[in-house]
Design a protein around this motif. Sequence first.
Motif, PDB file in Angstrom:
ATOM      1  N   ALA A   1       0.843  -1.201   0.000  1.00 55.12           N
ATOM      2  CA  ALA A   1       0.000   0.000   0.000  1.00 55.12           C
ATOM      3  C   ALA A   1       0.876   1.247   0.000  1.00 55.12           C
ATOM      4  O   ALA A   1       0.616   2.219  -0.722  1.00 55.12           O
ATOM      5  CB  ALA A   1      -0.929  -0.007   1.218  1.00 55.12           C
ATOM      6  N   LEU A   2       1.931   1.216   0.811  1.00 53.00           N
ATOM      7  CA  LEU A   2       2.878   2.339   0.828  1.00 53.00           C
ATOM      8  C   LEU A   2       3.568   2.480  -0.530  1.00 53.00           C
ATOM      9  O   LEU A   2       3.765   3.595  -1.020  1.00 53.00           O
ATOM     10  CB  LEU A   2       3.918   2.128   1.928  1.00 53.00           C
ATOM     11  CG  LEU A   2       5.007   3.200   2.047  1.00 53.00           C
ATOM     12  CD1 LEU A   2       4.396   4.548   2.388  1.00 53.00           C
ATOM     13  CD2 LEU A   2       6.042   2.797   3.102  1.00 53.00           C
ATOM     14  N   ALA A   3       3.919   1.351  -1.142  1.00 52.01           N
ATOM     15  CA  ALA A   3       4.574   1.388  -2.450  1.00 52.01           C
ATOM     16  C   ALA A   3       3.653   1.992  -3.513  1.00 52.01           C
ATOM     17  O   ALA A   3       4.115   2.694  -4.416  1.00 52.01           O
ATOM     18  CB  ALA A   3       4.995  -0.018  -2.858  1.00 52.01           C
TER      19      ALA A   3
ATOM     20  N   GLY B   1      -3.327   3.046   6.460  1.00 51.28           N
ATOM     21  CA  GLY B   1      -3.715   3.499   7.792  1.00 51.28           C
ATOM     22  C   GLY B   1      -4.392   2.403   8.589  1.00 51.28           C
ATOM     23  O   GLY B   1      -4.122   2.217   9.782  1.00 51.28           O
ATOM     24  N   TYR B   2      -5.273   1.641   7.921  1.00 51.85           N
ATOM     25  CA  TYR B   2      -5.962   0.566   8.635  1.00 51.85           C
ATOM     26  C   TYR B   2      -4.993  -0.531   9.047  1.00 51.85           C
ATOM     27  O   TYR B   2      -5.155  -1.138  10.118  1.00 51.85           O
ATOM     28  CB  TYR B   2      -7.080  -0.040   7.784  1.00 51.85           C
ATOM     29  CG  TYR B   2      -7.755  -1.181   8.509  1.00 51.85           C
ATOM     30  CD1 TYR B   2      -8.636  -0.928   9.556  1.00 51.85           C
ATOM     31  CD2 TYR B   2      -7.468  -2.509   8.196  1.00 51.85           C
ATOM     32  CE1 TYR B   2      -9.229  -1.966  10.261  1.00 51.85           C
ATOM     33  CE2 TYR B   2      -8.055  -3.549   8.884  1.00 51.85           C
ATOM     34  CZ  TYR B   2      -8.932  -3.275   9.925  1.00 51.85           C
ATOM     35  OH  TYR B   2      -9.501  -4.309  10.630  1.00 51.85           O
ATOM     36  N   SER B   3      -4.000  -0.817   8.227  1.00 48.33           N
ATOM     37  CA  SER B   3      -3.057  -1.875   8.574  1.00 48.33           C
ATOM     38  C   SER B   3      -2.328  -1.554   9.875  1.00 48.33           C
ATOM     39  O   SER B   3      -2.017  -2.455  10.665  1.00 48.33           O
ATOM     40  CB  SER B   3      -2.050  -2.088   7.442  1.00 48.33           C
ATOM     41  OG  SER B   3      -1.189  -0.974   7.294  1.00 48.33           O
ATOM     42  N   LEU B   4      -2.062  -0.276  10.113  1.00 47.00           N
ATOM     43  CA  LEU B   4      -1.434   0.129  11.376  1.00 47.00           C
ATOM     44  C   LEU B   4      -2.399  -0.059  12.545  1.00 47.00           C
ATOM     45  O   LEU B   4      -2.006  -0.509  13.625  1.00 47.00           O
ATOM     46  CB  LEU B   4      -0.987   1.589  11.289  1.00 47.00           C
ATOM     47  CG  LEU B   4       0.154   1.891  10.302  1.00 47.00           C
ATOM     48  CD1 LEU B   4       0.374   3.400  10.199  1.00 47.00           C
ATOM     49  CD2 LEU B   4       1.434   1.200  10.732  1.00 47.00           C
ATOM     50  N   ILE B   5      -3.656   0.292  12.314  1.00 50.10           N
ATOM     51  CA  ILE B   5      -4.673   0.081  13.346  1.00 50.10           C
ATOM     52  C   ILE B   5      -4.820  -1.408  13.636  1.00 50.10           C
ATOM     53  O   ILE B   5      -4.911  -1.830  14.798  1.00 50.10           O
ATOM     54  CB  ILE B   5      -6.021   0.674  12.890  1.00 50.10           C
ATOM     55  CG1 ILE B   5      -5.910   2.197  12.785  1.00 50.10           C
ATOM     56  CG2 ILE B   5      -7.144   0.279  13.857  1.00 50.10           C
ATOM     57  CD1 ILE B   5      -7.140   2.855  12.166  1.00 50.10           C
TER      58      ILE B   5
END
Length: 308
Positions: A202-204, A289-293
């Motif tokens: 997702a960041l990529a 963002g959700y992956s961090l949550i």
Amino acid sequence: MDQQATYEESIGTESSMQIETVTPATWRDYLHLTKPGITISNLMTTFTGMWLAAKGMPDLKLMIFTLLGSAFFIASGATLNNFYDRELDQKMKRTKNRAIASGRIHPRNALAIGIALLVAGLIVLAVFANPLAAVWGLVGHIFYVLIYTPLKRVTSLNTVIGGISGAAPPVIGWVAVTNSMDLGAWLLFLILFLWQPPHFLALAMMKVEDYRAGGIPMLPVVKGFYETKRQMFFYGAALLPASLLLYHHSEVGLLYLATAFVLGLIYLVLLMQGFKTEDDLAWAKKLFGYSLIYLTVLCGAVILSVLL
């Protein structure tokens, strides 16, 4: 001759001005060299592994030194990654102002800091935890610095291979307590390994133009967004049952089971939405963002579930 002399003088003056405009490194530059955000998030999983293995609060001294040794390893990996990638960082907008890439920190100094942190991590974990914890610290470090970092230049599989290093911290925490590779340790490794591809891909996607400018063959650059989203979905689909397995093979309870199921289901829904979205970058930002949550809440669920 006079024109040549004037030209050489102007070049010398320009070079001097460039050297003088380099801002001296500050303590913040040295701190950012170790990527503190990444260090902290990895220590969260290390602590979770310790807590689960100890079935509650681990020995305080062991906990402090395990987290400290792990922090040294992670900070070393980040520093050496910055050292190795300094030329690539100069090509990308989001990284060109990093302290080594911009010249504020000399590469030789960064290399010395990275090696010193590595040695400190080895000593702290081997002496104050156990040699197995130090071995896992070294495994994560080797995969990050010597395998993942060079592979960024040659293959889109770097994200998957780098997942091995990101899955090592909770294992360090587990083996620091148990001094053995139990099934619980391997399940923690599996969960973190499967969590990482959707997160970093997702960041990529969000930074795809930076990676393209840097000549880095990340999956969105070489295969496009659709293939990237397809692979992200497969990892997310595997993550859900893997996270539920922890309930059957460790001390977590129903709170964890329910939380892991809901978190994983939401993750899958978001990943499926990616195939219909009209704004890929907005979707990637939302998923990132959700992956961090997801990771934070899952670790919290492990800790709370052990207490109940």
